[in-house]
Scaffold this motif. Sequence first.
Motif, mmCIF file in Angstrom:
data_model
loop_
_atom_site.group_PDB
_atom_site.id
_atom_site.type_symbol
_atom_site.label_atom_id
_atom_site.label_comp_id
_atom_site.label_asym_id
_atom_site.label_seq_id
_atom_site.Cartn_x
_atom_site.Cartn_y
_atom_site.Cartn_z
ATOM 1 N N MET A 1 -16.652 -53.117 -80.949
ATOM 2 C CA MET A 1 -16.906 -52.586 -82.266
ATOM 3 C C MET A 1 -17.208 -53.723 -83.233
ATOM 4 N N LYS A 2 -16.417 -54.803 -83.137
ATOM 5 C CA LYS A 2 -16.642 -55.931 -84.042
ATOM 6 C C LYS A 2 -17.991 -56.581 -83.772
ATOM 7 N N LYS A 3 -18.384 -56.627 -82.498
ATOM 8 C CA LYS A 3 -19.670 -57.230 -82.164
ATOM 9 C C LYS A 3 -20.819 -56.445 -82.775
ATOM 10 N N VAL A 4 -20.724 -55.120 -82.753
ATOM 11 C CA VAL A 4 -21.782 -54.277 -83.315
ATOM 12 C C VAL A 4 -21.869 -54.482 -84.827
ATOM 13 N N LEU A 5 -20.722 -54.511 -85.499
ATOM 14 C CA LEU A 5 -20.723 -54.719 -86.948
ATOM 15 C C LEU A 5 -21.219 -56.116 -87.314
ATOM 16 N N LEU A 6 -20.815 -57.125 -86.546
ATOM 17 C CA LEU A 6 -21.283 -58.485 -86.806
ATOM 18 C C LEU A 6 -22.793 -58.590 -86.606
ATOM 19 N N ARG A 7 -23.288 -57.958 -85.536
ATOM 20 C CA ARG A 7 -24.729 -57.979 -85.289
ATOM 21 C C ARG A 7 -25.479 -57.262 -86.410
ATOM 22 N N GLY A 8 -24.934 -56.133 -86.879
ATOM 23 C CA GLY A 8 -25.552 -55.409 -87.994
ATOM 24 C C GLY A 8 -25.582 -56.249 -89.263
ATOM 25 N N PHE A 9 -24.486 -56.966 -89.517
ATOM 26 C CA PHE A 9 -24.444 -57.835 -90.695
ATOM 27 C C PHE A 9 -25.476 -58.959 -90.586
ATOM 28 N N LEU A 10 -25.577 -59.583 -89.420
ATOM 29 C CA LEU A 10 -26.539 -60.676 -89.246
ATOM 30 C C LEU A 10 -27.983 -60.198 -89.343
ATOM 31 N N ILE A 11 -28.261 -59.028 -88.779
ATOM 32 C CA ILE A 11 -29.621 -58.482 -88.874
ATOM 33 C C ILE A 11 -29.959 -58.145 -90.327
ATOM 34 N N THR A 12 -29.011 -57.538 -91.044
ATOM 35 C CA THR A 12 -29.232 -57.221 -92.453
ATOM 36 C C THR A 12 -29.457 -58.496 -93.263
ATOM 37 N N LEU A 13 -28.685 -59.516 -92.984
ATOM 38 C CA LEU A 13 -28.842 -60.793 -93.667
ATOM 39 C C LEU A 13 -30.215 -61.403 -93.386
ATOM 40 N N ALA A 14 -30.655 -61.350 -92.131
ATOM 41 C CA ALA A 14 -31.972 -61.901 -91.769
ATOM 42 C C ALA A 14 -33.092 -61.107 -92.443
ATOM 43 N N CYS A 15 -32.971 -59.784 -92.479
ATOM 44 C CA CYS A 15 -33.997 -58.961 -93.126
ATOM 45 C C CYS A 15 -34.056 -59.231 -94.630
ATOM 46 N N CYS A 16 -32.894 -59.381 -95.257
ATOM 47 C CA CYS A 16 -32.869 -59.689 -96.692
ATOM 48 C C CYS A 16 -33.506 -61.053 -96.954
ATOM 49 N N ALA A 17 -33.217 -62.014 -96.091
ATOM 50 C CA ALA A 17 -33.817 -63.344 -96.259
ATOM 51 C C ALA A 17 -35.331 -63.273 -96.101
ATOM 52 N N PHE A 18 -35.794 -62.487 -95.130
ATOM 53 C CA PHE A 18 -37.239 -62.346 -94.922
ATOM 54 C C PHE A 18 -37.897 -61.678 -96.127
ATOM 55 N N SER A 19 -37.291 -60.612 -96.652
ATOM 56 C CA SER A 19 -37.850 -59.922 -97.820
ATOM 57 C C SER A 19 -37.836 -60.816 -99.055
ATOM 58 N N ALA A 20 -36.763 -61.576 -99.246
ATOM 59 C CA ALA A 20 -36.694 -62.484 -100.395
ATOM 60 C C ALA A 20 -37.748 -63.580 -100.280
ATOM 61 N N ALA A 21 -37.946 -64.070 -99.071
ATOM 62 C CA ALA A 21 -38.979 -65.102 -98.868
ATOM 63 C C ALA A 21 -40.365 -64.522 -99.117
ATOM 64 N N ALA A 22 -40.615 -63.279 -98.677
ATOM 65 C CA ALA A 22 -41.909 -62.643 -98.916
ATOM 66 C C ALA A 22 -42.142 -62.465 -100.414
ATOM 67 N N TRP A 23 -41.130 -62.074 -101.168
ATOM 68 C CA TRP A 23 -41.274 -61.899 -102.610
ATOM 69 C C TRP A 23 -41.487 -63.244 -103.312
ATOM 70 N N TYR A 24 -40.717 -64.255 -102.895
ATOM 71 C CA TYR A 24 -40.795 -65.555 -103.555
ATOM 72 C C TYR A 24 -42.129 -66.258 -103.286
ATOM 73 N N PHE A 25 -42.560 -66.240 -102.009
ATOM 74 C CA PHE A 25 -43.763 -66.996 -101.668
ATOM 75 C C PHE A 25 -45.060 -66.213 -101.867
ATOM 76 N N ILE A 26 -45.010 -64.894 -101.772
ATOM 77 C CA ILE A 26 -46.254 -64.131 -101.898
ATOM 78 C C ILE A 26 -46.209 -63.356 -103.212
ATOM 79 N N ASN A 27 -45.599 -62.173 -103.212
ATOM 80 C CA ASN A 27 -45.423 -61.409 -104.441
ATOM 81 C C ASN A 27 -44.552 -60.193 -104.138
ATOM 82 N N ILE A 28 -44.347 -59.359 -105.141
ATOM 83 C CA ILE A 28 -43.482 -58.184 -104.991
ATOM 84 C C ILE A 28 -44.037 -57.193 -103.984
ATOM 85 N N TYR A 29 -45.345 -57.114 -103.874
ATOM 86 C CA TYR A 29 -45.942 -56.171 -102.924
ATOM 87 C C TYR A 29 -45.654 -56.577 -101.477
#
Length: 178
Positions: free
Chosen positions: A1-29
């Motif tokens: 159970m902890k592994k699933v939650l940890l993996r979900g947290f890491l994936i969410t963190l990676a997706c947020c980092a990717f979206s923030a990088a897309a907004w910062y380097f390209i634009n809001i779209y």
Amino acid sequence: MKKVLLRGFLITLACCAFSAAAWYFINIYAMVISLPIFGIALSRVIIDFVAEMRISARDAALAHLDGVYFSYRGTGLQVLEDEEHCRWVPTNEVRRIVGSAAPDRLLALTYPTGFSAMGEPEQGHLRDDALMAYLAKEPSMPAIKFKNWAERNIAFPARKQRERLGIRLAEPTAKELA
């Protein structure tokens, strides 16, 4: 159970980092276009989380039967285990499976250390080695089949566990010294 939650947290963190990088380097779209990555990446995590919850619920529901419930050809056996890792089988269940068996008084006399009255309400139980000794004397075919099954599923695992822990038992037919 902890592994699933940890993996979900890491994936969410990676997706947020990717979206923030897309907004910062390209634009809001570019950030808005990158949001479907969340759905794709988290779908497996959600499926794994639901599967883990199902398994946890099943384990919690069956926890009270863990190690005490055995089934022989559809007949349920409530096998008790004591602190010496001896398994005790109810004599009324043995009678039902074998067809006929000795009454509890006779079993108590024949196997003084291998017979005990326990449970609520009290009923006779045979220790695993006393059960094997008793079934070895029964000539009927159901008794022979039950003996083979009980040896494989009840007596042998209990005996191996006692050997591993160094527990020695008195013979089931030996009289106890007062």
